[in-house]
Design a protein around this motif. Sequence first.
Motif, PDB file in Angstrom:
ATOM      1  N   GLU A  96      -2.446  15.977   0.160  1.00  0.00           N
ATOM      2  CA  GLU A  96      -1.169  14.928   0.205  1.00  0.00           C
ATOM      3  C   GLU A  96      -1.742  13.680   0.071  1.00  0.00           C
ATOM      4  O   GLU A  96      -1.207  13.147  -0.929  1.00  0.00           O
ATOM      5  CB  GLU A  96      -0.347  15.090   1.462  1.00  0.00           C
ATOM      6  N   THR A  97      -2.756  13.218   0.707  1.00  0.00           N
ATOM      7  CA  THR A  97      -3.442  12.063   0.492  1.00  0.00           C
ATOM      8  C   THR A  97      -3.835  11.835  -0.698  1.00  0.00           C
ATOM      9  O   THR A  97      -3.877  10.595  -1.447  1.00  0.00           O
ATOM     10  CB  THR A  97      -4.595  11.755   1.637  1.00  0.00           C
ATOM     11  N   THR A  98      -4.585  12.711  -1.584  1.00  0.00           N
ATOM     12  CA  THR A  98      -5.085  12.753  -2.891  1.00  0.00           C
ATOM     13  C   THR A  98      -4.135  12.476  -3.782  1.00  0.00           C
ATOM     14  O   THR A  98      -4.031  11.347  -4.987  1.00  0.00           O
ATOM     15  CB  THR A  98      -5.904  14.012  -3.183  1.00  0.00           C
TER      16      THR A  98
ATOM     17  N   ARG B 221      -1.148  11.202  -3.064  1.00  0.00           N
ATOM     18  CA  ARG B 221      -0.397   9.793  -3.030  1.00  0.00           C
ATOM     19  C   ARG B 221      -1.322   8.663  -3.654  1.00  0.00           C
ATOM     20  O   ARG B 221      -1.177   7.913  -4.240  1.00  0.00           O
ATOM     21  CB  ARG B 221      -0.111   9.494  -1.441  1.00  0.00           C
ATOM     22  N   ASP B 222      -2.596   8.844  -3.328  1.00  0.00           N
ATOM     23  CA  ASP B 222      -3.632   7.876  -3.887  1.00  0.00           C
ATOM     24  C   ASP B 222      -3.586   7.914  -5.454  1.00  0.00           C
ATOM     25  O   ASP B 222      -3.971   6.765  -5.931  1.00  0.00           O
ATOM     26  CB  ASP B 222      -4.876   8.408  -3.183  1.00  0.00           C
ATOM     27  N   TYR B 223      -3.348   9.083  -6.092  1.00  0.00           N
ATOM     28  CA  TYR B 223      -3.510   8.995  -7.486  1.00  0.00           C
ATOM     29  C   TYR B 223      -2.072   8.384  -8.083  1.00  0.00           C
ATOM     30  O   TYR B 223      -2.483   7.590  -9.018  1.00  0.00           O
ATOM     31  CB  TYR B 223      -3.197  10.573  -7.993  1.00  0.00           C
TER      32      TYR B 223
ATOM     33  N   SER C 113       0.968  -1.316  -0.060  1.00  0.00           N
ATOM     34  CA  SER C 113      -0.046   0.030  -0.078  1.00  0.00           C
ATOM     35  C   SER C 113       0.917   1.069   0.019  1.00  0.00           C
ATOM     36  O   SER C 113       1.445   1.830   1.051  1.00  0.00           O
ATOM     37  CB  SER C 113      -0.931  -0.020   1.060  1.00  0.00           C
TER      38      SER C 113
ATOM     39  N   SER D 198      -3.398  18.073   4.382  1.00  0.00           N
ATOM     40  CA  SER D 198      -3.087  16.493   4.611  1.00  0.00           C
ATOM     41  C   SER D 198      -4.262  15.890   3.577  1.00  0.00           C
ATOM     42  O   SER D 198      -3.489  14.689   2.982  1.00  0.00           O
ATOM     43  CB  SER D 198      -3.538  15.948   6.033  1.00  0.00           C
ATOM     44  N   SER D 199      -5.335  16.366   3.515  1.00  0.00           N
ATOM     45  CA  SER D 199      -5.940  15.736   2.362  1.00  0.00           C
ATOM     46  C   SER D 199      -5.799  15.817   0.938  1.00  0.00           C
ATOM     47  O   SER D 199      -5.696  15.060   0.160  1.00  0.00           O
ATOM     48  CB  SER D 199      -7.634  16.399   2.400  1.00  0.00           C
TER      49      SER D 199
ATOM     50  N   ARG E  32      -8.700  16.404  -9.272  1.00  0.00           N
ATOM     51  CA  ARG E  32      -9.123  15.793  -7.933  1.00  0.00           C
ATOM     52  C   ARG E  32      -8.862  16.688  -6.746  1.00  0.00           C
ATOM     53  O   ARG E  32      -9.589  16.599  -5.754  1.00  0.00           O
ATOM     54  CB  ARG E  32      -8.176  14.417  -7.787  1.00  0.00           C
TER      55      ARG E  32
ATOM     56  N   ASP F  24      -7.316  21.584   3.697  1.00  0.00           N
ATOM     57  CA  ASP F  24      -6.776  20.931   4.540  1.00  0.00           C
ATOM     58  C   ASP F  24      -5.520  20.233   3.561  1.00  0.00           C
ATOM     59  O   ASP F  24      -5.772  19.508   2.889  1.00  0.00           O
ATOM     60  CB  ASP F  24      -7.732  19.676   4.903  1.00  0.00           C
TER      61      ASP F  24
END
Length: 348
Positions: A284-286, A288-290, A230, A281-282, A308, A279
Amino acid sequence: MFSVPTFQKLHLVIVQEIRNKTGLTISADSDASIRADGTAAVVEGLYQHQNYIQRQLFIQTADEPYLYIHAEELGLPRLGGTRASGTIQATSNIDLTVLAGTKVTDGKGHYWSVVADTQLKANVATVLSVNADQVGASWNFSGSTLLFVSPIAGLAGIATVISISGGSDQEELEDWRARLLERKQLGKDRDRNTDLISKLKEITGIKHVYIYPKRRGLGSLDAAITAVGSPPTLPTQALIKTAQDFLDAEEAFWGDLRIYAPTEQFLNVSAEVSGSSSDLSSVETTIRDYFAELAPAEEYQSAVLTARIMALQYVTDVKLTPSSNVVPIVNWMYTNWIRLGSLAVSQA
């Protein structure tokens, strides 16, 4: 679809039959009504049991214990987990031997054991092979150093990690269900790409399979694989060899078939976000998910990633770097896989 009558409907049918046969006037608190309630409850339970049986007949709806029965019929058992393995570097100020079973840890409850007795020369970094003490993806280590547990005299307490990967958890129930359903839909094995992908996914540790016909010329068929993680990671040489040996042993249609690992092409990304209360952190998460979703040979599309990020709450604008598409190198030698390198997210 058959409509199962409700309890109240069953009660009314039974009461109506009693009226028809006896001519009684049946009130809600009468003996006949109470008996009708009991009979209706039994009949309702039988309907529920039939629904339960029907649910187990199909892979899409079967409960976990019955999936094992479907799996036995299809010859597709649930994949178990694997232990992470890799190499570390150790140093000492004297000549000594690091014994097999010597443990290193990250200090967070994860332990790895040295595989074999290894001689260390004074002040010379030496490579040690290690295996995780337990099965699971949590034992894949992405940091740079580990600590020796009770190091012997002369051995440096800190070990440098070269690579530790290949660990995977037991296959998720829904992933297993999807494989079973796919196998049933495919039917008998043929020379289709989907058959090859299905076969390779029977191997513990493989996450994705990407087929590239004629990569090395006419008649060749190559498959790039990624390992469970992951996000998904590069496969180890052991996993590649396992996959190659598995297919070589298969009496299949594939002749000149080679399993290989894609080549990571790291992309450094920065994002300046506009919008009060956004945010980071959101964001950054977006990002990384991409990148986790990108397949080998798939290009980075800045417009897709920008869209996104802009869809996140309170984000009004974003300045993304790189701001243009990046196409990975793909030829007969390399199948590049765009991965996230460094990431910097800041408020504009």
